[in-house]
Design a protein around this motif. Structure first.
Motif, PDB file in Angstrom:
ATOM      1  N   GLU A   1       0.833  -1.204   0.000  1.00 17.66           N
ATOM      2  CA  GLU A   1       0.000   0.000   0.000  1.00 17.66           C
ATOM      3  C   GLU A   1       0.867   1.253   0.000  1.00 17.66           C
ATOM      4  O   GLU A   1       0.602   2.210  -0.741  1.00 17.66           O
TER       5      GLU A   1
ATOM      6  N   TRP B   1      -6.256  -4.059  -5.257  1.00 16.24           N
ATOM      7  CA  TRP B   1      -6.076  -2.655  -4.897  1.00 16.24           C
ATOM      8  C   TRP B   1      -4.662  -2.149  -5.193  1.00 16.24           C
ATOM      9  O   TRP B   1      -4.489  -0.982  -5.532  1.00 16.24           O
ATOM     10  N   TYR B   2      -3.664  -3.028  -5.062  1.00 13.65           N
ATOM     11  CA  TYR B   2      -2.277  -2.572  -5.175  1.00 13.65           C
ATOM     12  C   TYR B   2      -1.499  -3.259  -6.292  1.00 13.65           C
ATOM     13  O   TYR B   2      -0.287  -3.103  -6.386  1.00 13.65           O
TER      14      TYR B   2
END
Length: 371
Positions: free
Chosen positions: A87, A127-128
């Motif tokens: 993240e 998401w990453y």
């Protein structure tokens, strides 16, 4: 009359504009001056908007798909920390790819709202942009005492040696950067991928062991993947004498690369949380006369590693008495060491808590459907 009034009006207007410009310049000067010594909280990159460390953006036509950060996880706690690293790299603008090695027994089908491992794997991937690499054997069984014959002495352990060496197996990349997951990433480290190709392995000195021992530290390793090198390392990790414990990854890496690895500056890539608690910084600087400035050290660092014995890691609850005895002390009115140290631990805990708070609506869309 018209000409006279116009000539009188223009100078007044210019004087007004000049005054406003002067006020603006003074404001910018004072703002810049105050921002040169930001508060401890604003030093953390996710608490401010001044992301000035973007070296990857300064290089044109870099094939970033040839480079990757790699993490490994063998427990839920370690998996959460690894996703936190990804993240941070994403938020800080890293261009290199991201790889997570994890046990093949885990999967990405979220069976329930409490299926944390699968949730974190899906979060890393979706998401990453993390490439997930499941591996069949992520652990070994051996005796802590070294005597494999003693009944009850054997137990299953996370095999950090084996999993760390798996970085050499990622041969789809020209270079891989391994990081321990118990860190707070302050700046991305893309610039390391652009070091001269003659540096097959780059590591830092374990400066906290100097001058008694000159050894390499294994918490950050820049390497060139190679199947042949992977096999050599794995062979070295297998104890020839079954009655003895295996060598650690640090011992093997020092035996292989102690005399040939490029040594990276630990002031940039190896700042330890305990440095803010110690009074003697001669090991950190290599110079007992150099003055310690905690804010400058923090600003120069790309990451902070939570190596801080006897304190437990930040995701473990502290004994209150231990905190009272061991936290950094103010030096008169200067509490910067304490503020930074406490801020680092508090920040890590808050961010980690947030990682478990995955949107329930999103989870319901994937539970049972397979991610």
């Amino acid at each position: 009359p018209t000409t006279t009034s116009l000539s009188f009006f223009l100078p007044r207007r210019f004087r007004t504009l000049s005054l406003l410009l002067a006020i603006l310049l003074i404001y910018l000067y004072l703002t810049n001056r105050s921002s040169s010594s930001p508060s401890t909280l604003l030093l953390l990159p996710h608490n401010n908007n001044n992301n000035h460390h973007r070296p990857s953006l300064l290089h044109k036509n870099i094939p970033w798909k040839r480079y990757a950060y790699i993490q490994h996880a063998t427990s839920t706690a370690q998996l959460c920390n690894s996703v936190m690293v990804f993240e941070a790299l994403s938020r800080l603008g890293s261009k290199a790819e991201r790889v997570l090695v994890y046990p093949a027994a885990w999967d990405t089908q979220i069976a329930s709202l409490t299926d944390r491992d699968s949730q974190l794997l899906v979060k890393a991937r979706e998401w990453y942009g993390v490439r997930l690499v499941p591996v069949e054997d992520m652990g070994i069984t051996y005796s802590d005492t070294g005597n494999m014959q003693e009944e009850g002495e054997e137990r299953k352990r996370e095999n950090a040696t084996v999993t760390k060496f798996m970085a050499w197996k990622q041969t789809r990349y020209e270079r891989v950067l391994y990081l321990d997951a118990d860190v707070t990433v302050l700046k991305h480290l893309d610039e390391l991928f652009l070091l001269p190709p003659s540096a097959h392995v780059a590591m830092m000195r374990a400066h906290w062991r100097l001058p008694e021992k000159r050894t390499l530290a294994s918490n950050l390793i820049l390497l060139q993947p190679s199947e042949e090198e992977y096999e050599r390392l794995m062979t070295a990790s297998r104890a020839e004498d079954s009655t003895k414990a295996r060598d650690t990854d640090v011992e093997i890496l020092n035996r292989f690369y102690g005399d040939s690895a490029m040594v990276l500056p630990h002031q940039s890539y190896g700042l330890l949380a305990r440095e803010f608690r110690t009074e003697d910084h001669s090991q950190y600087f290599g110079n007992p006369l150099r003055p310690w400035d905690p804010e400058r050290a923090f600003q120069d660092a790309s990451l902070v590693h939570f190596l801080d014995e006897p304190f437990p890691k930040p995701w473990v609850m502290w004994p209150h008495a231990l905190y009272g005895e061991m936290h950094p002390r103010c030096k008169g009115e200067d509490c910067r060491d304490k503020d930074i140290w406490v801020g680092l631990y508090d920040d890590f805990r808050k961010r980690r808590k947030g990682f478990w708070l995955i949107d329930a609506g999103y989870l319901r869309t994937v539970v049972g459907a397979g991610a």
